[in-house]
Design a protein around this motif. Structure first.
Motif, PDB file in Angstrom:
ATOM      1  N   SER A  49     -90.935  27.446  64.681  1.00 35.38           N
ATOM      2  CA  SER A  49     -89.609  27.619  65.279  1.00 35.38           C
ATOM      3  C   SER A  49     -89.238  26.425  66.155  1.00 35.38           C
ATOM      4  O   SER A  49     -88.112  25.921  66.102  1.00 35.38           O
ATOM      5  CB  SER A  49     -89.572  28.912  66.099  1.00 35.38           C
ATOM      6  N   GLU A  50     -90.209  25.953  66.938  1.00 36.47           N
ATOM      7  CA  GLU A  50     -89.948  24.803  67.814  1.00 36.47           C
ATOM      8  C   GLU A  50     -89.600  23.557  67.001  1.00 36.47           C
ATOM      9  O   GLU A  50     -88.657  22.831  67.326  1.00 36.47           O
ATOM     10  CB  GLU A  50     -91.183  24.516  68.675  1.00 36.47           C
ATOM     11  N   ASN A  53     -86.097  23.754  65.488  1.00 44.86           N
ATOM     12  CA  ASN A  53     -85.022  24.181  66.394  1.00 44.86           C
ATOM     13  C   ASN A  53     -84.510  25.580  66.064  1.00 44.86           C
ATOM     14  O   ASN A  53     -83.303  25.850  66.115  1.00 44.86           O
ATOM     15  CB  ASN A  53     -83.861  23.181  66.351  1.00 44.86           C
ATOM     16  N   GLY A  54     -85.444  26.447  65.709  1.00 43.07           N
ATOM     17  CA  GLY A  54     -85.098  27.837  65.429  1.00 43.07           C
ATOM     18  C   GLY A  54     -84.501  28.092  64.068  1.00 43.07           C
ATOM     19  O   GLY A  54     -84.097  29.225  63.767  1.00 43.07           O
ATOM     20  N   THR A  57     -87.935  30.653  60.933  1.00 47.57           N
ATOM     21  CA  THR A  57     -88.641  31.615  61.784  1.00 47.57           C
ATOM     22  C   THR A  57     -89.558  32.507  60.947  1.00 47.57           C
ATOM     23  O   THR A  57     -89.258  32.813  59.782  1.00 47.57           O
ATOM     24  CB  THR A  57     -87.657  32.494  62.571  1.00 47.57           C
TER      25      THR A  57
END
Length: 338
Positions: A49-50, A53-54, A57
């Protein structure tokens, strides 16, 4: 297997199809509850996710998507995109990786477990074996050597294992059977009830599982050094979903594996450090098996079971001796730093 499902899997994998703004969501099937055994998956989700940038997921479910013995089947039909399973739950479905569950392999540390597992996972025969289930091996779930908890008088001699009903799967179950015990392969989530109801006398687990599934709370004793082996529990992804990822998403996933494993090892190390205090707190006696008894256990269980495994797997067309030799060579290389 199930290649005709490629289009359906791609459509349900959450892969962005409506434009660049659409996010990718994968469902991940685990079981039990969050614990040391699942920390690498939790860390993987955080890292992916990091790095995106989301936009990519991993939605982790503990038992909400599938039963633990059915996770590989779910992966094969694209019911979810990622899952964890244990080879001993269905040895016939993943025979190649059962080499890692042979008793007394000689693996001493979690780091060695990672090294031998990932070496085996990368072998072409193993990749082909799992490809039958449309599954790609992503990373292992390294566990220490199993030991047993039990009630009543401690069992510290092999003669006392005769007719002992033990929850044990895979090669560990075979090892106990070789000394006259009666193994049963109830799942981890069923182990406490099996112990409480008297279906089993003892339960073989790694430390985290004795805690997570409550068997330590029923125990009077624990074998500290029996160390008959461990189980191998990979994290796999659906091959079609993996191939449908963008290059950036695939890089985010693949590049996060080593860091996720490192987090797992650090977390599990902390658990092992405090294990003795857990035993004291719960009033569980630590039982040490003598060197003579351990040598006898290895004599009865190690060589015969290994040789039979090589014979049986070779008959199925697997390069069994080559896989076993790969484990031993990887251990040697890891210890020498090469």
């Amino acid at each position: 297997m199930n290649r005709f499902l490629t289009a359906a899997v791609a459509a349900t994998a959450g892969v962005a199809m409506a434009g660049e703004a659409a996010a990718t969501e994968w469902n991940v099937s685990l079981w039990g509850k969050r614990r040391a055994f699942t920390e690498h998956v939790e860390k993987l989700a955080e890292l992916v996710s990091e790095k995106t940038n989301g936009e990519f997921t991993l939605n982790i479910s503990y038992g909400g998507l599938s039963k633990n013995k059915e996770n590989l089947d779910g992966i094969s039909i694209g019911a979810f995109e990622m899952a964890q399973f244990c080879a001993g739950y269905h040895r016939d479905k993943n025979p190649s990786i059962t080499v890692l569950e042979l008793p007394f392999l000689g693996v001493n540390t979690l780091e060695e477990e990672v090294a031998v597992s990932h070496a085996v996972y990368a072998h072409p025969a193993v990749e082909a074996d799992l490809d039958r289930w449309n599954a790609k091996l992503l990373m292992t779930s390294p566990m220490p050597q199993y030991n047993i908890v039990g009630t009543g008088e401690p069992r510290d001699e092999l003669a006392e294992f005769k007719d002992m009903r033990v929850r044990a799967t895979g090669g560990i179950g075979q090892a106990f059977s070789a000394v006259g015990a009666v193994p049963t392969s109830v799942t981890a989530t069923e182990a406490y009830n099996a112990m409480e109801s008297g279906v089993v006398d003892t339960v073989a687990f790694a430390q985290h599982a004795h805690l997570s599934f409550g068997t330590i709370n029923k125990a009077d004793w624990w074998t500290a050094n029996l160390n008959p082996g461990t189980v191998n529990c990979p994290v796999v992804v659906n091959t079609d979903a993996y191939e449908a990822l963008s290059d950036a998403e695939r890089e985010a996933l693949d590049s996060s594996v080593d860091e996720a494993i490192a987090h797992y090892l650090e977390n599990y190390g902390a658990l092992l450090t405090k294990w003795d205090s857990v035993l004291d707190e719960k009033g569980v006696e630590k039982v040490m098996i003598s060197d003579e008894q351990l040598a006898e256990f290895r004599k009865v269980a190690a060589d015969p079971i290994r040789e039979q495994w090589i014979k049986d797997m070779s008959a199925q067309g697997l390069p069994a001796q080559e896989l076993y030799d790969l484990v031993q060579k990887t251990l040697s290389d890891h210890r020498s730093g090469s």
